[in-house]
Scaffold this active site. Sequence first.
Site, PDB file in Angstrom:
ATOM      1  N   GLN A  82      30.675  45.027  52.448  1.00 28.47           N
ATOM      2  CA  GLN A  82      30.233  43.466  52.179  1.00 28.47           C
ATOM      3  C   GLN A  82      30.622  42.866  51.303  1.00 28.47           C
ATOM      4  O   GLN A  82      30.232  41.991  50.864  1.00 28.47           O
ATOM      5  CB  GLN A  82      28.527  43.389  51.640  1.00 28.47           C
ATOM      6  CG  GLN A  82      27.423  45.213  52.972  1.00 28.47           C
ATOM      7  CD  GLN A  82      25.939  44.846  52.563  1.00 28.47           C
ATOM      8  OE1 GLN A  82      25.704  45.917  51.631  1.00 28.47           O
ATOM      9  NE2 GLN A  82      25.504  44.986  51.719  1.00 28.47           N
TER      10      GLN A  82
ATOM     11  N   PHE B  74      23.204  47.225  54.045  1.00 29.02           N
ATOM     12  CA  PHE B  74      21.932  46.802  53.645  1.00 29.02           C
ATOM     13  C   PHE B  74      21.823  47.289  51.715  1.00 29.02           C
ATOM     14  O   PHE B  74      21.095  47.931  50.791  1.00 29.02           O
ATOM     15  CB  PHE B  74      20.667  47.832  53.623  1.00 29.02           C
ATOM     16  CG  PHE B  74      20.301  48.462  54.705  1.00 29.02           C
ATOM     17  CD1 PHE B  74      19.788  47.167  56.018  1.00 29.02           C
ATOM     18  CD2 PHE B  74      20.994  49.315  56.116  1.00 29.02           C
ATOM     19  CE1 PHE B  74      19.511  47.153  56.724  1.00 29.02           C
ATOM     20  CE2 PHE B  74      20.775  48.912  57.705  1.00 29.02           C
ATOM     21  CZ  PHE B  74      19.596  47.914  58.161  1.00 29.02           C
TER      22      PHE B  74
ATOM     23  N   GLU C 165      28.522  47.257  49.938  1.00 29.72           N
ATOM     24  CA  GLU C 165      28.473  46.535  48.529  1.00 29.72           C
ATOM     25  C   GLU C 165      29.444  46.746  47.528  1.00 29.72           C
ATOM     26  O   GLU C 165      30.542  47.050  47.707  1.00 29.72           O
ATOM     27  CB  GLU C 165      27.308  45.735  48.136  1.00 29.72           C
ATOM     28  CG  GLU C 165      27.817  44.829  47.397  1.00 29.72           C
ATOM     29  CD  GLU C 165      26.747  44.444  46.098  1.00 29.72           C
ATOM     30  OE1 GLU C 165      26.728  43.515  45.125  1.00 29.72           O
ATOM     31  OE2 GLU C 165      25.578  44.653  46.563  1.00 29.72           O
TER      32      GLU C 165
ATOM     33  N   ARG D 262      16.742  43.384  37.319  1.00 31.45           N
ATOM     34  CA  ARG D 262      15.954  42.800  38.707  1.00 31.45           C
ATOM     35  C   ARG D 262      15.025  43.442  38.604  1.00 31.45           C
ATOM     36  O   ARG D 262      14.208  43.430  39.305  1.00 31.45           O
ATOM     37  CB  ARG D 262      16.962  42.295  40.375  1.00 31.45           C
ATOM     38  CG  ARG D 262      16.080  42.147  40.841  1.00 31.45           C
ATOM     39  CD  ARG D 262      16.905  41.790  42.545  1.00 31.45           C
ATOM     40  NE  ARG D 262      17.419  40.276  42.427  1.00 31.45           N
ATOM     41  CZ  ARG D 262      17.730  39.088  42.676  1.00 31.45           C
ATOM     42  NH1 ARG D 262      16.230  38.879  43.378  1.00 31.45           N
ATOM     43  NH2 ARG D 262      18.536  38.357  43.023  1.00 31.45           N
TER      44      ARG D 262
ATOM     45  N   ARG E 239      19.293  46.789  49.633  1.00 36.25           N
ATOM     46  CA  ARG E 239      17.719  45.820  49.372  1.00 36.25           C
ATOM     47  C   ARG E 239      16.876  45.225  49.380  1.00 36.25           C
ATOM     48  O   ARG E 239      15.227  45.732  48.990  1.00 36.25           O
ATOM     49  CB  ARG E 239      17.324  45.728  50.949  1.00 36.25           C
ATOM     50  CG  ARG E 239      16.839  44.240  51.684  1.00 36.25           C
ATOM     51  CD  ARG E 239      16.284  44.825  53.708  1.00 36.25           C
ATOM     52  NE  ARG E 239      15.827  43.863  54.231  1.00 36.25           N
ATOM     53  CZ  ARG E 239      16.010  44.037  55.349  1.00 36.25           C
ATOM     54  NH1 ARG E 239      15.960  44.501  56.504  1.00 36.25           N
ATOM     55  NH2 ARG E 239      15.917  42.774  55.812  1.00 36.25           N
TER      56      ARG E 239
ATOM     57  N   PHE F 286      17.207  45.159  45.542  1.00 42.10           N
ATOM     58  CA  PHE F 286      18.411  45.753  44.422  1.00 42.10           C
ATOM     59  C   PHE F 286      17.514  45.774  43.268  1.00 42.10           C
ATOM     60  O   PHE F 286      17.111  44.980  42.203  1.00 42.10           O
ATOM     61  CB  PHE F 286      19.211  44.273  44.216  1.00 42.10           C
ATOM     62  CG  PHE F 286      20.331  43.969  43.464  1.00 42.10           C
ATOM     63  CD1 PHE F 286      21.212  45.404  43.856  1.00 42.10           C
ATOM     64  CD2 PHE F 286      20.091  44.002  42.418  1.00 42.10           C
ATOM     65  CE1 PHE F 286      22.497  44.820  43.178  1.00 42.10           C
ATOM     66  CE2 PHE F 286      21.392  44.110  41.617  1.00 42.10           C
ATOM     67  CZ  PHE F 286      22.133  44.350  42.352  1.00 42.10           C
TER      68      PHE F 286
ATOM     69  N   THR G  18      21.194  37.218  39.735  1.00 43.17           N
ATOM     70  CA  THR G  18      21.064  37.553  38.388  1.00 43.17           C
ATOM     71  C   THR G  18      22.527  37.760  37.463  1.00 43.17           C
ATOM     72  O   THR G  18      22.588  36.684  36.571  1.00 43.17           O
ATOM     73  CB  THR G  18      20.466  38.084  38.003  1.00 43.17           C
ATOM     74  OG1 THR G  18      21.152  39.417  38.147  1.00 43.17           O
ATOM     75  CG2 THR G  18      19.281  38.305  38.681  1.00 43.17           C
TER      76      THR G  18
ATOM     77  N   ALA H 257      21.909  39.663  47.727  1.00 46.24           N
ATOM     78  CA  ALA H 257      20.904  38.995  46.521  1.00 46.24           C
ATOM     79  C   ALA H 257      20.350  37.592  47.828  1.00 46.24           C
ATOM     80  O   ALA H 257      19.562  37.107  47.058  1.00 46.24           O
ATOM     81  CB  ALA H 257      21.679  38.520  45.258  1.00 46.24           C
TER      82      ALA H 257
ATOM     83  N   GLU I  83      15.964  39.725  52.061  1.00 43.56           N
ATOM     84  CA  GLU I  83      15.142  40.979  51.198  1.00 43.56           C
ATOM     85  C   GLU I  83      13.827  40.621  51.022  1.00 43.56           C
ATOM     86  O   GLU I  83      12.970  41.326  50.980  1.00 43.56           O
ATOM     87  CB  GLU I  83      16.248  41.197  50.013  1.00 43.56           C
ATOM     88  CG  GLU I  83      17.409  41.360  49.888  1.00 43.56           C
ATOM     89  CD  GLU I  83      17.999  41.245  48.505  1.00 43.56           C
ATOM     90  OE1 GLU I  83      18.379  43.007  47.412  1.00 43.56           O
ATOM     91  OE2 GLU I  83      18.129  40.524  47.929  1.00 43.56           O
TER      92      GLU I  83
END
Length: 775
Positions: A199, A230, A234, A312, A344, A346, A444, A513, A715
């Site tokens: 990702q 998902f 990342e 988050r 997903r 986060f 964020t 995100a 998400e």
Amino acid sequence: MAGSVHRSLVHDSAQKHVSGEAVYVDDIPEPSGLLFAAFGISDRPHARIRKLDLAPVRDAPGVVSVLTAADVRGSNNIGPVVPDEPIFADGLVEYAGQSMFAVAAETIEQARRAARLAVIEYEDLEPVLTIADAMARKSFVLPPHAMRRGDAARALSKAPNRLQGRIEIGGQDHFYLEGQVSLAVPQEDGDMLVHCSTQHPSEVQHLVAAALGRPDNAVTVEVRRMGGGFGGKETQAALFAAIAALLADRTGRPVKARVDRDDDMIMTGKRHDFVTDYDVGFDNDGRIEGIAFTLAARCGMSADLSGAICDRAMFHSDNCYYLENATITSHRCKTNTVSNTAFRGFGGPQGMVGIEQAIDEIARYLGKDPLDVRRTNFYGTTDRNVTPYHMTVEDNIVAEIVDALEQSSDYRARRRAVDAFNATSPVLKKGLALTPVKFGISFTTTHLNQAGALIHVYKDGSVHLNHGGTEMGQGLFVKVAQIVADVFGIDVDRVKITATSTGKVPNTSATAASSGTDINGAAAQIAAREIRNRLARFVAEKHGVAAKAVRFESNHLYAGTRKLKFADVVGEAYLARISLSAAGYFRTPDIHYDRKTARGRPFRYFAYGAAVSEVIVDTLTGENKLIRADILHDAGKSINPAIDIGQVEGGFVQGMGWLTMEEVCWDDAGRLTTHAPSTYKIPVSSDVPADLRVTLLESGRNREDVVHRSKAVGEPPLMLAISVFLALKDAIASIGHNQISPRLDAPATPERVLLAVEDLRTRLKRGEGAMAAAE
């Protein structure tokens, strides 16, 4: 031809998905001389490496190369934020499954067999395996963090009613269909091409280049599609990409690193499990006057993305509720388990579960319908609209959505029907719950809110589209193609979707995100508009009309009374030496956050939704089933309603899996015991309710400066499944005539449901009542 946006178009790879023609990394034709990688991993959670004898590995049939930390000439690190996670353990292992060495051999079987031949001696160290252990020992990957608004302690002391409680929230494995895989191919001058299921191609590029000891421009990372991500691709892809590249660099031959399902689950991070404590004060209507949360997350052996994930969770500990006096404290626990990572939502889902649990406990304490207590605490529109991080909620439509869903789902009548059923059914019990979602959209980490795109228009009028977003099945590519086609007024099939490549668009952010369409779609729109404006000026000058009067629609340009084919205009523009290529760049406006003061505007906007779930529980076995779900979700002015509905359905079912059946377990030696489909249960088609009603909010809208006024949808729907968990709790509570609140943690597996049933019956025998709602 109707416009290209706000239309339900098929996913660009749908035909290929079902026919098997879609090319994933492992499907790329294997280059000549390909070697296969395997990994030597630790079987201890915390130990010093006293001996690592790899001679038997090197001598094994087919082995061409073996690498350890000593062979990494660049940086032995894949930590995305903090450099605390080595590619290869160097003298110390910190979780069972940590990579210690890698093997390249002529076949995958030879590589895997050889990797098992290492002779390793350890000096065991005491591991930290649980959140409780970490909290007791003050073992953290990052310092604690707190948000404060008002005076929670004072409000709690003065509240007419007060409850304390705890909920344990389990982790979740990504279980993407396509596992982690990278193919590294050496290029001339020591460069490296890496095909990677990731990702975040740019991060993989930077970390691979650092490991090789070369500049970023020596590494190109490319990905056409992933078979699911998902969040699990990342940061987690970097380890396998780096090892493949290091082996390819050492041998001068292409190397594929493809892990089997067991090793994938053992070696890669999961959703963070949390322990959430709350102390809440409220009036007799259930309105919260003060609340204090303590969130403790298992981060694993390194920081990875835990800082932002835990932040988050804090940002979403309010969900849809106004908390005038709130303190939210977060602990980021270091444990000797695999480093947990993005998933997903986060962290947002874990934060929401805490406040929804508190709301549910308040309602049961007061003998009220939880929906009424939720509505009492909703954010307002002109007042009662400031979050615990001091952001004003400007787009609140939660009451509108909940009111509409309450009516369309016939919630009140079904509540009466559920109560009537339970009154006459001693074994089977039904439960019902309606929960809302307010989810903030933006990274964020502010600097990540940027994207680039590259568009070429060829002489025949066909369009080549490239951008920094990645496709993992979510439909990003077709949405961005729709946006570009809309700018040019052409059919979507005239827009060629191409693989994401760091060689085309640099320094990209992860596709994460829920911001993929917002930022990459905007960047592509900017690039397309630049080319369109050049064409409009060219046509205007040639035909004597104003550039603003030139219209692009139905594969034509309209200049006054003239109707010109798009392809013809492009061909003429080329002959007139008009540039037909443009790069677009977008940065999200109006966002900022000061983490030191825990104040700011971290989100550009919020996405909203709500769900009603009805379940049935067998109180003799704990077995349960979701029998109906009604969902109303806000996708703004949806660019592609079919894609968005698919995301809502998939996110809801994945969330249901997290909260009701997917259980991540380690044994007392710190080894993962749920590392295959035989031991780890994900939802299957039979778990989807036979009656699933999903609707996008017809009046959905967003800010005018968001691309086509759409809203992110990747998400937020996952958290709609909190309604399933609370419906199970509602069913259990009916055993005690809703006078005692069940003790139920997530995931609410049949075992946990049965234990909660037995616990409630025991408490009933002891004479507990409503005042025992939360202990």
